[in-house]
Scaffold this motif. Structure first.
Motif, PDB file in Angstrom:
ATOM      1  N   GLY A  64       0.849  -1.187   0.000  1.00 35.81           N
ATOM      2  CA  GLY A  64       0.000   0.000   0.000  1.00 35.81           C
ATOM      3  C   GLY A  64       0.878   1.227   0.000  1.00 35.81           C
ATOM      4  O   GLY A  64       2.025   1.201  -0.446  1.00 35.81           O
ATOM      5  N   VAL A  65       0.404   2.323   0.493  1.00 32.49           N
ATOM      6  CA  VAL A  65       1.165   3.562   0.552  1.00 32.49           C
ATOM      7  C   VAL A  65       2.193   3.473   1.662  1.00 32.49           C
ATOM      8  O   VAL A  65       1.865   3.167   2.811  1.00 32.49           O
ATOM      9  N   ALA A  66       3.436   3.696   1.323  1.00 37.88           N
ATOM     10  CA  ALA A  66       4.484   3.675   2.346  1.00 37.88           C
ATOM     11  C   ALA A  66       4.356   4.901   3.241  1.00 37.88           C
ATOM     12  O   ALA A  66       4.001   5.977   2.780  1.00 37.88           O
ATOM     13  N   VAL A  67       4.649   4.706   4.515  1.00 36.56           N
ATOM     14  CA  VAL A  67       4.489   5.780   5.491  1.00 36.56           C
ATOM     15  C   VAL A  67       5.830   6.027   6.177  1.00 36.56           C
ATOM     16  O   VAL A  67       6.501   5.103   6.624  1.00 36.56           O
ATOM     17  N   ALA A  68       6.196   7.298   6.228  1.00 35.20           N
ATOM     18  CA  ALA A  68       7.397   7.708   6.946  1.00 35.20           C
ATOM     19  C   ALA A  68       6.985   8.404   8.235  1.00 35.20           C
ATOM     20  O   ALA A  68       5.946   9.054   8.293  1.00 35.20           O
ATOM     21  N   VAL A  69       7.810   8.231   9.279  1.00 32.84           N
ATOM     22  CA  VAL A  69       7.528   8.835  10.578  1.00 32.84           C
ATOM     23  C   VAL A  69       8.586   9.877  10.888  1.00 32.84           C
ATOM     24  O   VAL A  69       9.793   9.609  10.775  1.00 32.84           O
ATOM     25  N   ASP A  70       8.158  11.065  11.244  1.00 25.45           N
ATOM     26  CA  ASP A  70       9.074  12.112  11.662  1.00 25.45           C
ATOM     27  C   ASP A  70       9.322  11.919  13.155  1.00 25.45           C
ATOM     28  O   ASP A  70       8.585  12.422  14.008  1.00 25.45           O
ATOM     29  N   VAL A  71      10.375  11.161  13.468  1.00 27.08           N
ATOM     30  CA  VAL A  71      10.648  10.779  14.850  1.00 27.08           C
ATOM     31  C   VAL A  71      10.949  11.998  15.719  1.00 27.08           C
ATOM     32  O   VAL A  71      10.483  12.097  16.861  1.00 27.08           O
ATOM     33  N   GLU A  72      11.719  12.919  15.211  1.00 27.55           N
ATOM     34  CA  GLU A  72      12.074  14.099  15.999  1.00 27.55           C
ATOM     35  C   GLU A  72      10.834  14.927  16.341  1.00 27.55           C
ATOM     36  O   GLU A  72      10.694  15.429  17.455  1.00 27.55           O
ATOM     37  N   ARG A  73       9.942  15.057  15.390  1.00 25.73           N
ATOM     38  CA  ARG A  73       8.709  15.800  15.660  1.00 25.73           C
ATOM     39  C   ARG A  73       7.859  15.065  16.696  1.00 25.73           C
ATOM     40  O   ARG A  73       7.280  15.677  17.599  1.00 25.73           O
ATOM     41  N   ALA A  74       7.800  13.724  16.574  1.00 22.42           N
ATOM     42  CA  ALA A  74       7.045  12.942  17.547  1.00 22.42           C
ATOM     43  C   ALA A  74       7.651  13.095  18.944  1.00 22.42           C
ATOM     44  O   ALA A  74       6.930  13.234  19.942  1.00 22.42           O
ATOM     45  N   ARG A  75       8.994  13.058  19.016  1.00 19.54           N
ATOM     46  CA  ARG A  75       9.666  13.222  20.322  1.00 19.54           C
ATOM     47  C   ARG A  75       9.332  14.591  20.919  1.00 19.54           C
ATOM     48  O   ARG A  75       9.093  14.725  22.126  1.00 19.54           O
ATOM     49  N   GLY A  76       9.276  15.605  20.095  1.00 15.67           N
ATOM     50  CA  GLY A  76       8.949  16.933  20.579  1.00 15.67           C
ATOM     51  C   GLY A  76       7.530  17.001  21.147  1.00 15.67           C
ATOM     52  O   GLY A  76       7.302  17.624  22.189  1.00 15.67           O
ATOM     53  N   TYR A  77       6.578  16.328  20.452  1.00 16.90           N
ATOM     54  CA  TYR A  77       5.215  16.302  20.978  1.00 16.90           C
ATOM     55  C   TYR A  77       5.141  15.594  22.327  1.00 16.90           C
ATOM     56  O   TYR A  77       4.456  16.038  23.245  1.00 16.90           O
ATOM     57  N   VAL A  78       5.855  14.458  22.429  1.00 10.98           N
ATOM     58  CA  VAL A  78       5.818  13.707  23.688  1.00 10.98           C
ATOM     59  C   VAL A  78       6.408  14.539  24.828  1.00 10.98           C
ATOM     60  O   VAL A  78       5.851  14.597  25.935  1.00 10.98           O
ATOM     61  N   GLN A  79       7.531  15.193  24.570  1.00  7.04           N
ATOM     62  CA  GLN A  79       8.137  16.033  25.608  1.00  7.04           C
ATOM     63  C   GLN A  79       7.208  17.177  26.002  1.00  7.04           C
ATOM     64  O   GLN A  79       7.086  17.525  27.182  1.00  7.04           O
ATOM     65  N   ALA A  80       6.547  17.766  25.012  1.00  7.00           N
ATOM     66  CA  ALA A  80       5.626  18.863  25.316  1.00  7.00           C
ATOM     67  C   ALA A  80       4.442  18.369  26.150  1.00  7.00           C
ATOM     68  O   ALA A  80       4.005  19.042  27.097  1.00  7.00           O
TER      69      ALA A  80
END
Length: 292
Positions: free
Chosen positions: A71-87
């Motif tokens: 299907g459609v390949a999905v990329a994850v912006d890990v740094e952005r995700a880490r920033g959300y978790v920290q926030a």
């Protein structure tokens, strides 16, 4: 009018799919959903759409998929995700909130995930191929719209027939009200004068003639019927540029004549029929929102 069309093509190891959906709208409003990097082609794609659509809200979805992929390949912006978790953790500590921060929260932050198949595949698709695929999907959507248009034309013709029938009854009633008014005047005057005096018939005739001039709706009926004929001709002949707006203008003129007939009616029966007429006109105008 509503329509749906799709097209698929195999291009150098990449499957291109295009879907076109349209719904009612007063003007042409086009929205694209494309893989990253394809935005530069939107101007050419919109020009191709305008060859098929004049009015409507049109949604275009374009997808690219390599054979063998799930299907459609999905990329994850890990740094952005880490920033959300920290926030979130900072907010939890600051406000003394309980609960756990779990991975299920991350899909709410849409910029954490994106399609990863995109840019390389987009480079492989020529603009001419995109336009050709879009034109094919748009043609199929237009066919569906044309089928719906044929059904709408039948409904509009039925509304016109109903209005014509009401106008016929109004035209038949119009002369009768003058006779009724003449008899009413003669009776009222006779009652005032008493049985020994004769009613001045010439005076009554002048008064009735004056009323006939004020109450005359012959011209309105003629114009009303002319507008109905013009409406029918427009439906039957059509126009590549669309007829919705033109029919809307004619419907306005039809309503104008009906209003004038109502204001000059001075008769309960005619007034009642004018109300029925205006109800049909309103239904007609509502249906015109679906006509291109």
């Amino acid at each position: 009018m509503t329509g749906f069309g799709e097209s698929e093509r195999d291009l150098s190891g990449t499957r291109l799919s295009v879907q076109v959906r349209s719904v009612n709208h007063r003007f042409l409003n086009v929205q694209f959903r494309t893989p990253p990097g394809m935005e530069r082609h939107q101007a050419a794609l919109e020009r191709a759409l305008r060859d098929r659509f004049v009015r409507g809200h049109v949604n275009v979805s374009i997808g690219l998929e390599r054979p063998g992929s799930s299907g459609v390949a999905v990329a994850v912006d890990v740094e952005r995700a880490r920033g959300y978790v920290q926030a979130l953790r900072g907010l939890q500590e600051e406000l003394g909130l309980e609960g756990r921060i779990e991975v299920g929260l991350l899909p709410w932050f849409r910029d954490v995930f994106r399609e990863a198949e995109g840019i390389d595949a987009v480079e492989e698709v020529a603009e001419a191929e995109l336009v050709a695929a879009l034109s094919e999907a748009a043609a199929r959507a237009a066919e569906m719209r044309e089928a719906e248009g044929a059904r709408l034309a039948e409904d509009l013709e039925a509304r016109l027939d109903a209005m014509e029938g009401v106008v016929v009854r109004i035209a038949e009633r119009a002369p009768t009200r003058l006779v009724t008014e003449r008899d009413r005047l003669r009776g009222a005057i006779q009652e005032l004068l008493g049985a020994d005096l004769q009613v001045d018939e010439e005076r009554i005739a002048r008064e009735v003639a004056h009323l006939a001039e004020r109450w005359d709706i012959h011209e309105e009926i003629v114009r009303f019927r002319a507008h109905l004929a013009m409406f029918r001709d427009t439906i039957r002949t059509g126009d590549p540029a669309g007829i919705g707006k033109r029919l809307g203008f004619i419907a306005q003129e039809i309503l104008r004549e009906a209003n004038t007939m109502g204001s000059k009616a001075n008769d309960a029966e005619i007034a009642e029929r004018v109300v029925v007429l205006k109800e049909e006109i309103e239904r007609l105008r509502e249906q015109l929102e679906n006509v291109e």
